[in-house]
Design a protein around this motif. Structure first.
Motif, PDB file in Angstrom:
ATOM      1  N   SER A 176       0.806  -1.224   0.000  1.00  0.00           N
ATOM      2  CA  SER A 176       0.000   0.000   0.000  1.00  0.00           C
ATOM      3  C   SER A 176       0.837   1.272   0.000  1.00  0.00           C
ATOM      4  CB  SER A 176      -0.900   0.043   1.241  1.00  0.00           C
ATOM      5  OG  SER A 176      -1.682  -1.105   1.310  1.00  0.00           O
ATOM      6  N   ARG A 177       2.161   1.123   0.049  1.00  0.00           N
ATOM      7  CA  ARG A 177       3.021   2.308   0.123  1.00  0.00           C
ATOM      8  C   ARG A 177       2.724   3.329  -0.956  1.00  0.00           C
ATOM      9  NH1 ARG A 177       7.657   0.579  -1.761  1.00  0.00           N
ATOM     10  NH2 ARG A 177       9.193   2.025  -0.931  1.00  0.00           N
ATOM     11  N   ASN A 178       2.352   2.822  -2.125  1.00  0.00           N
ATOM     12  CA  ASN A 178       2.124   3.786  -3.203  1.00  0.00           C
ATOM     13  C   ASN A 178       0.920   4.668  -2.901  1.00  0.00           C
ATOM     14  OD1 ASN A 178       0.524   1.500  -3.525  1.00  0.00           O
ATOM     15  ND2 ASN A 178       0.329   1.783  -5.751  1.00  0.00           N
ATOM     16  N   PHE A 179      -0.062   4.132  -2.183  1.00  0.00           N
ATOM     17  CA  PHE A 179      -1.200   4.981  -1.800  1.00  0.00           C
ATOM     18  C   PHE A 179      -0.770   6.036  -0.784  1.00  0.00           C
ATOM     19  CE2 PHE A 179      -3.577   1.847  -4.022  1.00  0.00           C
ATOM     20  CZ  PHE A 179      -4.729   2.505  -4.429  1.00  0.00           C
ATOM     21  N   TYR A 180       0.142   5.658   0.036  1.00  0.00           N
ATOM     22  CA  TYR A 180       0.680   6.634   0.987  1.00  0.00           C
ATOM     23  C   TYR A 180       1.320   7.788   0.218  1.00  0.00           C
ATOM     24  CZ  TYR A 180       3.023   8.477   5.114  1.00  0.00           C
ATOM     25  OH  TYR A 180       3.438   9.296   6.123  1.00  0.00           O
ATOM     26  N   ALA A 181       2.172   7.414  -0.724  1.00  0.00           N
ATOM     27  CA  ALA A 181       2.861   8.438  -1.519  1.00  0.00           C
ATOM     28  C   ALA A 181       1.853   9.280  -2.300  1.00  0.00           C
ATOM     29  CB  ALA A 181       3.845   7.777  -2.471  1.00  0.00           C
ATOM     30  N   LEU A 182       0.846   8.622  -2.815  1.00  0.00           N
ATOM     31  CA  LEU A 182      -0.168   9.338  -3.577  1.00  0.00           C
ATOM     32  C   LEU A 182      -0.892  10.352  -2.690  1.00  0.00           C
ATOM     33  CD1 LEU A 182      -1.868   9.695  -6.166  1.00  0.00           C
ATOM     34  CD2 LEU A 182      -3.272   7.756  -5.435  1.00  0.00           C
ATOM     35  N   GLY A 183      -1.269   9.904  -1.504  1.00  0.00           N
ATOM     36  CA  GLY A 183      -1.959  10.804  -0.575  1.00  0.00           C
ATOM     37  C   GLY A 183      -1.116  12.037  -0.296  1.00  0.00           C
ATOM     38  N   LEU A 184       0.152  11.795  -0.114  1.00  0.00           N
ATOM     39  CA  LEU A 184       1.062  12.898   0.193  1.00  0.00           C
ATOM     40  C   LEU A 184       1.124  13.911  -0.949  1.00  0.00           C
ATOM     41  CD1 LEU A 184       3.256  13.920   2.200  1.00  0.00           C
ATOM     42  CD2 LEU A 184       4.894  12.546   0.920  1.00  0.00           C
ATOM     43  N   ILE A 185       1.267  13.407  -2.151  1.00  0.00           N
ATOM     44  CA  ILE A 185       1.411  14.308  -3.295  1.00  0.00           C
ATOM     45  C   ILE A 185       0.083  15.011  -3.587  1.00  0.00           C
ATOM     46  CG2 ILE A 185       2.047  14.430  -5.749  1.00  0.00           C
ATOM     47  CD1 ILE A 185       4.386  13.828  -4.019  1.00  0.00           C
ATOM     48  N   ALA A 213      -6.857  -1.207   3.447  1.00  0.00           N
ATOM     49  CA  ALA A 213      -5.437  -0.918   3.570  1.00  0.00           C
ATOM     50  C   ALA A 213      -5.064   0.268   2.689  1.00  0.00           C
ATOM     51  CB  ALA A 213      -4.624  -2.152   3.188  1.00  0.00           C
ATOM     52  N   ASN A 214      -5.526   0.226   1.476  1.00  0.00           N
ATOM     53  CA  ASN A 214      -5.132   1.284   0.552  1.00  0.00           C
ATOM     54  C   ASN A 214      -5.697   2.633   0.975  1.00  0.00           C
ATOM     55  OD1 ASN A 214      -3.598  -0.420  -0.996  1.00  0.00           O
ATOM     56  ND2 ASN A 214      -5.238  -0.861  -2.481  1.00  0.00           N
ATOM     57  N   LEU A 215      -6.928   2.624   1.410  1.00  0.00           N
ATOM     58  CA  LEU A 215      -7.512   3.904   1.814  1.00  0.00           C
ATOM     59  C   LEU A 215      -6.825   4.438   3.069  1.00  0.00           C
ATOM     60  CD1 LEU A 215     -11.326   3.547   1.039  1.00  0.00           C
ATOM     61  CD2 LEU A 215      -9.505   4.628  -0.300  1.00  0.00           C
ATOM     62  N   ARG A 216      -6.558   3.545   4.006  1.00  0.00           N
ATOM     63  CA  ARG A 216      -5.846   4.014   5.198  1.00  0.00           C
ATOM     64  C   ARG A 216      -4.506   4.629   4.819  1.00  0.00           C
ATOM     65  NH1 ARG A 216      -5.899   0.487  10.597  1.00  0.00           N
ATOM     66  NH2 ARG A 216      -7.840  -0.675  10.285  1.00  0.00           N
TER      67      ARG A 216
END
Ligand SMILES: Cc1ncc(C[n+]2csc(CCOP(=O)(O)OP(=O)(O)O)c2C)c(N)n1
Ligand SMILES: Cc1ncc(C[n+]2csc(CCOP(=O)(O)OP(=O)(O)O)c2C)c(N)n1
Ligand code: SF4
Ligand code: SF4
Ligand SMILES: [Mg+2]
Ligand SMILES: [Mg+2]
Lengths: 641, 345, 641, 345
Positions: A176-185, A213-216
């Motif tokens: 899910s790390r990519n969703f984290y990065a996406l949220g940040l950007i 997981a992805n949404l979190r």
């Protein structure tokens, strides 16, 4: 270097961020091919498109399916550029680079603008990964990143924390790390999360854990931006003013597939697609094979020869016959394509060009099949050639290809390329009712009908399709006597038939739009291009003009024949510059046909032109600077070493 | 009188009773006098009316070679294509237009040398085509080089020291690729040839007929030892479904199996123990046994080796399209709008 | 019309014949393909060559193996021209036509010079044959031959009489008619019979009846000329003065085969020939397959792709690797040829061009594969191209092809054509000891060796052949990193490697002879040609010069790269004319590369240029006449309708 | 230590005892983690030293596909060619240089789709090559389209509605084309794989090994049902020459023939009536019977189906050349002067 933000959970009130207005931003997401960078890029693109920016994208996958995790050849990238005004390229160089591991940093750093924003997942900069990326010391520590704004974040660990309690192991959470990065950007550019949330709900609806997981992760990334002081500034890029309408995002290969289905609807003829998978053309096969409900039949053949053979059979059978491939496949099809030339059947051949020769660099773009398309057959054999100039333009040019093929009974080559095919842009969805229907006619058993009688205006022979009583006849690859179509070795007949076949292509000149010029209708310099270089050329020329230089640009979407006015356009400028992603193929044609001393500008690196490269060359040709030399940053491929 | 409507709404027209002459085109036949191709053409033209298919719904597609000139001489639709590729064109045509009756004419060079791969794949797809391979064991049109069916050691223009390669057996290849109808006939036996072509043409799915054809210019007498009229009964085994395998002027000899090896039983009084031919077995093993029988060790089997039913590629594809159309209601505007869209006003 | 000579046996003393001296005579033998016209032509050629005339020939077979006897497509022809001075073409138009049946008359009469001598076998002008030839009335009787000197002879019946008593039926006797005709023509030009007699004894030695029949026919034909008054005149063409030496007759395809064997001997490398039969290239396979004692291995492949694949394998294995085909086969080879370009292996590809596109007219000549050879591959991919200009020149250019391939590690295309391949000329047999050896080198395991290290002068990479310890390495069609040869997607590397591969071909410029000019070194007009048009062009230009016109000619035997001096040669004339048997392929290259306004002169009829056609065009370009238009006599094909 | 001299006078060098490591190249292996290709590479590298052929006399040639990356990873000579054409290059190399040991690595797409025809012809020629076909029943490199060995109806990227064509069976094709050595193995059974590769490499003439290979990205588990360790003995039939056909954890089951149809005999107490495997029969019928056995109806046969001796193309060609040289005394000047010549002085 900005310190990491592991202690953010201890902070209480979110810090205030300065908001800066920008006209245009280029971001590149880079990570391992398993890191989901294509998804991250695509989601950011969607959100940004819906927000109203103009946008252009350039995905870049590694050649290997799954190169070893963390390795240099395993790096996958996605670049996008968005703006408050009209843009036409995914940007020369990223302003922001998100590097999910050391390999991604290594292969992409060379492209980041000096002083650009570099966001890395610090957790991944461990000795094992550094070694895989052939780093002898940790770049986060050895000072080698001094020229950039480095933001090193423990993305992996923070993401794990955010997912605590979910029934996933570490590997599962890592995904899910990519969703984290996406949220940040998304936070960084003030974009709402709802588009992504909605998409994720649709996509992962069946697997609630993954969705959760992805949404979190997404929210966590967003919150991280909001609550930490890592970023002092947030950026805003205002919506662009674009023509009203319903928009969607579309890649060149999607637009190609849809365009050919549109041609089928506009002609009322069922579409037949014979193909053999090959990068970067396979997506057209994938798209079309889904569209059976539109009457599309796809035939995955045993090889490229069988693919075009089947298409020729379908054309002979009165269908809208299409075959598609990339460069090496076009080479294989050449003998059979010549049969279509000789039998004068309507056929369209897609070539999504890639870097050659031979296998070359399958995942990289190039414009180096033009002369192959023109001349790659025995004998004097002409086909028509069209070339879309943007991803969305593939739609209209696909329809054009069949308009010409049907009207003139001539094979048409549709020259796309990897950059267009994989790149995407927002597209104002057209309505088929606004597009003229495609004309065609099957032969009818009228008195005196003969298989090689020609339409006096177009030169086309008639399309006599099996099933029609009274038109039984024979065609084939041997020279045929004009009119009755019997085999003929008569010298005059062969001379005349050769000219008649080539003449049909020449006749199209009257039937295609004139070459449009952007800029002054005469002056110092014309920059002439074709295909996927449109964005870079037109942007560079506009920039040059805005600096007061007397430069116009024109872009050829018809390469054989050329538009009727091309010669007069060429002669209206003191100089002509032809930038191409090859060693000068259009240049040779222009010089040979019009004796115009056009200056070729060639880049054969598998990458698209940068706007500034064309600007540099313009200045050289205008005498405003010395020789312009392409400079390739070391190790600057989006992926691959 | 029957009336059929073809694809694209073309009216196939009323179907009168046709005769052989209706299938003779106005083109002068240009094979060498004495060539076996003449016989195949004649039997085909005789057989075609029996199919009761309108002329305009029949298409002959060929590659390049003497044999591939065939389409010029038949008064139907015809396509004389390029070397080795007839099957690809036929496959496309039949997939696009399943209602047409499509024949492919090819040679041992055209079909097994340059075109060998397309043969394999057309067969495994079971496209509804009738493929006739004229096997003269030589390249005729290019004037006498060895072909993939030429005997080992054969001296030809391109093998003055004799070839160094084993021939392919077309029937064996067809069986291995899963062809649903596989047969062999010979130019000299006109009745057998006509019958075999007829059976092949009536089969639904791919039908493959190898015709032993004499090239009297470059490979004269290739089959004379067993195919000439006077020796035929003694030296060829006429396969008949459901019947014990017998041959000889008085059908006095038979064939039985010894383990996996076929054996000739001279003057077999009873049928007991003789193999009973069955072309319809799902398992192609009997056919595989027969295909190994060569003259002079055995009489040469001729007739239908295999004939089984299976869905055809063209109909399966058509069914998918029809089902998708019925289920998914094609709406192009909706398709264009599928996925994320946004409005700008 | 001269009456027939059936009553000659009744005459007693042979009549006196006037002898006329001629400088040059062109004869065409035409008959059914079963009539042995090729043999007749060849025998006359041999005799005439031994006699000392300069001679050039043009055989012409029907496309069908055996078209129906007496039919138009069944006509076979053989034209030869012989002279007391240097000649370079088999003649524009025959002065003498021997027509063995009505079909032969029909298809060939259009070419006979007005007032020319027409010899026919009157016996064959029966209703059945006239019908097969689509004559509605007998041309021997309807006055339509008024413009010619017609000699109608009962060849068939006379020949039968001569063979009376031999154990042959009528059909068997009929087969000797060509010897009768040969005997007659040998008499007409005062040629001895001994060459033919000797040849027949060797050829038919094992079949005494055939020998006897043929010799009787030969003598009878000769005696007929001697004893009748049918011919008032006999002709003499004095021997030409040619360079001393041992001569033989050689066709282009024979010279090609021998030239490549010579290259094998001169290099010490065994020759490997991978091929798939195709007209008109198959003879090269036939010739080479006989030469096993020279270590030649021929591989008749399953198709053209396998043929070039096998040759690439042999090249990789360190052999002299050759593959050969005609136009459609070159199209099929294009993908694999690109692999040879990419792997930088030495390989020669023969293309004996024929009329295209597609199957075209397999037995007819054309020069229309030049651009296919240049550009018929995906990507920016250069091969070297050489083109012999006469049948015998095939020998030297074959050696040249391998000299370049080995030295530069580049595939070389050898562009012959049907006219050269089947045509023949007397050839002064060279001695291999006079020809320089071919240089090459296998890589050796020296310190620092790498598979893509380049020779600084030629740009060639090393030839590292399996079997050499220490040089284990990998090559392939993917882009390779310069020097070490690892797969590389690096942008700069691809740019540089593309230029390096093309650069090798460019480097050859220094290594090939300059373009030779025949005629003034500057002036009004340069006529530039390539390939098999040499004879017609040089003859036409010499004729023009002898009329005082300022015209020079130059003939390119190297088409990629061009000779170093080409541009200065081009710029030394006010105008440049480029005659080609295509729609202007060399013209495009010359115009595009040098911006010279060259005038194309194109004939795409499957037939070679006539001298007078080029003269006509020269006069047009010099402004001495109006537009020159090719005129094709109706039904003028040597054979075929 | 042995010493060999190769063609062109190259000294092959002294041959030290080699180990697996000697055959590992310096190139980073780039298959997906978990891919079956790793195992095939490892077994090959283990097996190569056993051949006692100098590294420099070994060549690996491949086409295009994931599988075709193989040559990069083996420290011998290697040629990664173009799609489907590896066999043509290998055939030319081996014919030119019969003393080299040449391997061909191909995939189900590379070898049976675009390259199918070259496979047929290399096999009938019996060129002395060892061909290893990695059959993962999918196009790996191009990311998941169906291949000619994909099951009927399979849903893939290019067949969202399921395929409409029957797969080819590589072994059947190899047998029909006359391959002299035909075997099957599986990536998961490393020992069997290594042994099979070794037998193939030692065969003189063409040897063909189909390796069932798992593509864990696009076709994961294609063979899991019978090839996983725990079920292997129960669901695969390990062919052993001269032995009755038995399988099962305790070899308790057997195979017998009923007519032409193989039958499973559960808990066969005695070997009587069980088929005894014999790969050396000239007649390929037993092999043809075995090739029809598919899971779950039968245990899947694995091992050597056929192994017979026959002269090879490369040696026959070399012999013709040697004989011609010995007999005809090559004299080029005489050749140039053959036929009619004349002197001008
Ligand atoms: C691409 C290509 N390669 C080669 C040829 C030359 N060619 C024409 S027919 C033929 C072989 C003919 O043999 P076969 O198929 O057995 O037919 P036959 O003439 O014996 O009936 C060849 C090699 C061609 N026309 N096109
Ligand atoms: C002429 C040509 N056509 C198509 C391709 C694209 N292509 C590369 S590999 C491949 C198929 C790979 O499948 P397979 O041989 O089964 O190998 P795998 O990747 O599964 O090991 C295709 C279609 C190509 N490289 N060249
Ligand atoms: S060459 Fe042979 S196959 Fe061709 S037409 Fe003549 S006899 Fe028939
Ligand atoms: S895609 Fe499949 S076959 Fe290719 S490397 Fe990955 S797992 Fe292996
Ligand atoms: Mg044949
Ligand atoms: Mg595969």
């Amino acid at each position: 270097m900005v310190s990491n933000g592991l202690m953010t959970t201890e902070m209480h009130s979110p810090p205030e961020h300065v908001v800066e207005e920008l006209d245009r931003v280029t971001i590149r997401f880079a990570g391992d091919s398993g890191d989901g960078m294509q998804l991250t890029g695509t989601q950011f693109t969607r959100t940004t498109a819906v927000f109203g920016n103009d946008i252009a994208t350039l995905p870049d996958y590694p050649a290997e399916i799954r190169a070893p995790t963390g390795s240099l050849p395993g790096v996958s990238g996605f670049q996008l550029s968005f703006s408050s005004s009209d843009i036409r390229t995914p940007g020369d160089q990223p302003d922001v680079l998100v590097a999910m591991n050391p390999a991604a940093l290594k292969t992409n750093l060379g492209d980041l603008v000096p002083g650009g924003l570099l966001i890395v997942d610090e957790d991944e900069f461990n000795p094992a990964n550094l070694k895989k990326a052939a780093y002898t010391s940790n770049p986060l520590e050895d000072g080698s990143l001094r020229g950039f704004q480095v933001v090193a974040i423990h993305i992996t660990r923070q993401n794990e924390l955010a997912l605590e309690g979910l029934p996933l192991n570490a590997a599962g959470k890592f995904k899910s790390r990519n969703f984290y990065a996406l949220g940040l950007i998304l936070w960084l550019y003030g974009r709402p999360l709802d588009t992504t949330v909605k998409w994720a709900e649709e996509r992962f609806g069946r697997s609630p854990e993954t969705l959760d997981a992805n949404l979190r992760a997404l929210y966590a990334g967003h919150a991280f931006g909001e609550t930490t002081e890592v970023f002092h500034t947030r950026y805003e890029v205002a919506p662009a003013t674009v023509r009203p309408g319903t928009y969607r995002h579309i890649s060149g290969n999607e637009a190609t597939a849809l365009g050919f289905v549109a041609a089928s609807i506009l002609s009322g003829l069922p579409l037949f697609y014979g193909s053999y998978p090959i990068t970067p053309a396979s997506d057209v096969l994938h798209e079309l094979s889904k569209l059976k409900s539109f009457g599309v039949k796809t035939f995955q053949a045993e090889d490229e020869i069988a693919a075009i053979g089947a298409a020729i059979g379908a054309a002979y059978g009165g269908h809208l016959a299409l075959t598609g491939t990339s460069g090496p496949g076009l080479a294989l099809k050449s003998e059979a394509l010549n049969l279509a030339v000789m039998t004068e059947l309507p056929l369209v051949v897609i070539d999504v060009q890639r870097a050659g020769p031979s296998t070359g660099m399958p995942t990289k773009t190039e414009q180096s099949d033009l002369l192959q398309a023109m001349f790659g057959r025995n004998g004097d054999s002409a086909v028509a050639i069209v070339a879309p100039c943007t991803p969305a333009d593939c739609f209209m040019m696909a329809i054009e290809a069949f308009r010409l093929a049907l009207k003139y009974m001539v094979p048409v080559v549709f020259l796309s390329d990897g950059y267009l095919g994989n790149g995407s842009e927002p597209w104002r969805i057209p309505s088929l009712s606004d597009i003229p229907k495609l004309d065609w006619e099957y032969a009818k058993p009228v008195e005196g009908w003969q298989p090689y009688l020609r339409n006096p205006e177009t030169g086309a022979r008639t399309w006599a399709v099996p099933g029609q009583k009274g038109l039984e006849h024979r065609i084939g690859g041997l020279e045929k006597s004009g009119q009755n179509g019997d085999i003929s070795y008569d010298p005059r007949n062969h001379h005349e038939m050769t000219l008649a076949r080539m003449g049909k292509v020449a006749n199209m000149t009257r039937d295609i739009p004139p070459l449009e010029v952007s800029g002054p209708s005469e002056g110092e310099l014309l920059v002439l291009g074709w295909g996927g270089t449109y964005g870079a050329i037109s942007s560079a020329v506009e920039a040059a003009r805005s600096q007061g230089k007397s430069v116009a640009s024109a872009h050829l979407r018809y390469l054989n024949p050329f538009p009727a006015n091309i010669e007069s356009v060429l002669r209206s400028y003191k100089k002509v510059l032809i930038p191409e992603l090859n060693t000068g193929q259009l240049s040779l044609l222009i010089r040979g046909m019009f004796l115009v001393d056009a200056v070729p500008f060639n880049k054969i690196s598998g990458q698209p032109f940068k706007i500034r490269e064309i600007q540099g060359k313009i200045d050289e040709v205008l005498g405003l600077r010395g020789p312009y030399v392409l400079d390739f940053p070391q190790g600057s491929a989006l992926s691959g070493g | 009188m029957t009336s059929t409507v073809s694809a694209n709404g073309l009216l196939a027209g009323d179907l009168p009773v046709l005769t052989r002459k209706d299938f003779v085109s106005d083109q002068e036949v240009r094979w060498c006098p004495g060539c076996g191709d003449y016989s195949i053409l004649a039997q085909m033209q005789k057989m075609l009316p029996e199919l009761h298919v309108a002329k305009e719904n029949i298409v002959f597609i060929s590659g390049i070679g003497c044999s591939s000139r065939f389409p010029y001489y038949v008064e139907t639709y015809g396509f004389h294509s390029i070397h080795g590729r007839a099957l690809t064109i036929a496959s496309g045509l039949k997939t696009a237009r399943p209602e047409l009756k499509v024949f492919v004419v090819t040679g041992d060079g055209d079909g097994l040398s340059i075109g060998g791969n397309h043969l394999l794949h057309a067969m495994r797809r079971n496209i509804d085509l009738t493929v006739v391979l004229f096997n003269n064991r030589i390249y005729g049109l290019t004037k006498g080089q060895f072909s993939p069916t030429s005997e080992f050691g054969k001296v030809t223009k391109s093998s003055p020291y004799g070839t160094t390669e084993q021939p392919l057996n077309p029937i064996r290849i067809a069986l291995a690729a899963g062809a649903t109808f596989v047969a062999r006939s010979v130019d000299r036996d006109t009745k057998h040839l006509e019958e075999t072509l007829f059976k092949a043409a009536q089969h639904k799915g791919i039908s493959f007929v190898e015709v032993y054809q004499n090239c009297n210019i470059f490979n004269d007498g290739a089959y004379a030892a067993f195919a000439e009229k006077d020796v035929r009964q003694e030296r060829m085994l006429f396969l008949e479904d459901g019947k014990p395998m017998r041959f000889g002027n008085n059908r006095e000899h038979g064939i039985r199996l010894n383990g996996f090896t076929p054996e000739v039983v001279h003057d077999a009084e009873s049928d007991d123990g003789l193999i009973v031919h069955d072309a319809t077995m799902a398992n192609p093993l009997l056919a595989n046994i027969l295909v190994g029988m060569d003259y002079p060790n055995y009489p040469v089997p001729i007739g239908v080796f295999r004939s089984v039913e299976a869905p055809t590629y063209d109909e399966l594809v058509q069914k998918q399209v029809d089902a998708a159309k019925a289920k998914e209601k094609p709406d192009f505007d909706a398709l264009l709008r599928s996925g994320e869209t946004w409005e700008v006003s």
